[in-house]
Design a protein around this motif. Structure first.
Motif, PDB file in Angstrom:
ATOM      1  N   PHE A  99      25.929 -39.409  15.257  1.00  0.00           N
ATOM      2  CA  PHE A  99      25.071 -38.426  14.592  1.00  0.00           C
ATOM      3  C   PHE A  99      25.513 -37.045  15.052  1.00  0.00           C
ATOM      4  N   GLN A 100      26.037 -36.249  14.109  1.00  0.00           N
ATOM      5  CA  GLN A 100      26.644 -34.963  14.415  1.00  0.00           C
ATOM      6  C   GLN A 100      26.310 -33.970  13.307  1.00  0.00           C
ATOM      7  N   TYR A 101      26.898 -32.785  13.362  1.00  0.00           N
ATOM      8  CA  TYR A 101      26.774 -31.850  12.247  1.00  0.00           C
ATOM      9  C   TYR A 101      27.931 -30.865  12.284  1.00  0.00           C
ATOM     10  N   ALA A 102      28.243 -30.321  11.124  1.00  0.00           N
ATOM     11  CA  ALA A 102      29.479 -29.566  10.939  1.00  0.00           C
ATOM     12  C   ALA A 102      29.561 -28.298  11.779  1.00  0.00           C
ATOM     13  N   LYS A 103      28.450 -27.599  11.971  1.00  0.00           N
ATOM     14  CA  LYS A 103      28.478 -26.324  12.683  1.00  0.00           C
ATOM     15  C   LYS A 103      28.057 -26.466  14.142  1.00  0.00           C
ATOM     16  N   ALA A 143      31.254 -30.156   1.220  1.00  0.00           N
ATOM     17  CA  ALA A 143      32.326 -29.212   1.544  1.00  0.00           C
ATOM     18  C   ALA A 143      32.345 -28.890   3.039  1.00  0.00           C
ATOM     19  N   GLU A 144      31.163 -28.722   3.640  1.00  0.00           N
ATOM     20  CA  GLU A 144      31.091 -28.428   5.077  1.00  0.00           C
ATOM     21  C   GLU A 144      31.560 -29.619   5.905  1.00  0.00           C
ATOM     22  N   MET A 145      31.188 -30.814   5.475  1.00  0.00           N
ATOM     23  CA  MET A 145      31.617 -32.009   6.204  1.00  0.00           C
ATOM     24  C   MET A 145      33.125 -32.198   6.092  1.00  0.00           C
ATOM     25  N   LYS A 146      33.665 -31.948   4.905  1.00  0.00           N
ATOM     26  CA  LYS A 146      35.111 -32.097   4.707  1.00  0.00           C
ATOM     27  C   LYS A 146      35.874 -31.087   5.560  1.00  0.00           C
ATOM     28  N   ALA A 147      35.367 -29.854   5.624  1.00  0.00           N
ATOM     29  CA  ALA A 147      36.018 -28.826   6.436  1.00  0.00           C
ATOM     30  C   ALA A 147      36.017 -29.224   7.911  1.00  0.00           C
ATOM     31  N   PHE A 148      34.916 -29.805   8.382  1.00  0.00           N
ATOM     32  CA  PHE A 148      34.836 -30.266   9.768  1.00  0.00           C
ATOM     33  C   PHE A 148      35.883 -31.348  10.022  1.00  0.00           C
ATOM     34  N   MET A 149      35.992 -32.297   9.105  1.00  0.00           N
ATOM     35  CA  MET A 149      36.945 -33.388   9.285  1.00  0.00           C
ATOM     36  C   MET A 149      38.381 -32.884   9.240  1.00  0.00           C
ATOM     37  N   GLN A 150      38.653 -31.936   8.360  1.00  0.00           N
ATOM     38  CA  GLN A 150      39.998 -31.365   8.287  1.00  0.00           C
ATOM     39  C   GLN A 150      40.339 -30.608   9.565  1.00  0.00           C
TER      40      GLN A 150
END
Length: 266
Positions: A99-103, A143-150
């Motif tokens: 359990f996480q979050y992008a920011k 989009a935020e999740m994808k940016a985190f993964m990238q």
């Protein structure tokens, strides 16, 4: 972190009697069945048998075959693909969930990097049948999740996905996996979110957990133990590199045979 309405909370949790140990212990029913896995994208066409889920945050139903049925929440992954929690992510799967979050400016990056190392050790079984899931605690957009993964170099790793959903859905999943606190203020505190990863072999109803920031080798070994003993994959990256030598013992000699005379003295 958003939660259910207080009225619902009052019906389901008595803070005085709540026990974290009991919540985690609820994930340790005896194992039954055989394992089956695979990564499914999009909504499945064959849904799992429907059962009534009891009221309460994090509640689940134990079915006749010994497996668990959770609320079938609709979620969306980093690519905008819609899934159902029970049908697509849990039913028959072997998975790890964080359990996480992008920011996140705390432990999320370290958790992800250590899990990435574990992924590399388990590469032969990732998607065949092991999956990694991350659930957004902050309602992140695809989009935020994808940016985190990238940014963390995991967007192109098969069978690793990041999911978002309503605050109620994520809270229900989090509590179902044993990561809830009866104190509402503590439960909603993003800065203090759990750093554990929950593992499951759903077909066996076999569950485990460890720190996501822990040793990648230990994490991989834990996943291997979710399989039946005669079906555990052999992963070169976690094989012991240290032999167990035997050393001679000084002044040691084998025990003398027991004679009738010695036996009579016992």
């Amino acid at each position: 972190m958003a939660t259910l309405q207080q009225t619902e909370h009052n019906k389901t949790v008595d803070a005085k009697n709540f026990s974290r140990r009991a919540a985690l212990g609820g994930l340790l029913f005896p194992a039954v069945g055989l394992f089956l896995g695979g990564c499914t994208r999009g909504l499945t066409t064959a849904a799992a048998p429907k059962v009534a889920i009891p009221e309460g945050r994090g509640a689940f139903a134990l079915r006749a075959d010994g497996t668990r049925a959770f609320r079938n929440h609709e979620l969306v992954d980093q690519n905008g693909v819609k899934v159902r929690f029970q049908d697509d992510l849990v039913e028959g799967k072997v998975f790890g969930a964080t359990f996480q979050y992008a920011k996140c400016e705390g432990i999320c990056s370290d958790m992800t990097q250590q899990m990435k190392k574990s992924y590399q050790l388990m590469k032969p079984i990732m998607g065949k049948p092991v999956n990694f899931y991350m659930f957004s605690l902050a309602g992140d957009s695809p989009a935020e999740m994808k940016a985190f993964m990238q940014a963390h170099g995991i967007d192109n790793l098969p069978s690793w996905r990041f999911f978002t959903g309503s605050s109620e859905a994520i809270a229900d999943i989090r509590w179902a996996f044993g990561f809830g606190d009866p104190n509402e203020e503590t439960d909603k505190n993003l800065a203090g979110h759990t750093g554990m990863v929950r593992f499951c072999n759903h077909k066996l109803d076999k569950w485990a957990a460890c720190p996501a920031q822990g040793s990648p080798e230990s994490t991989a070994r834990l996943v291997v133990r979710l399989f039946p003993s005669n079906e555990r994959p052999q992963l070169a990256g976690i094989a012991s590199k240290i032999a167990t030598p035997s050393y001679p013992m000084k002044n040691w000699s084998p025990a003398k045979p027991l004679t009738a005379n010695l036996a009579s003295q016992l």
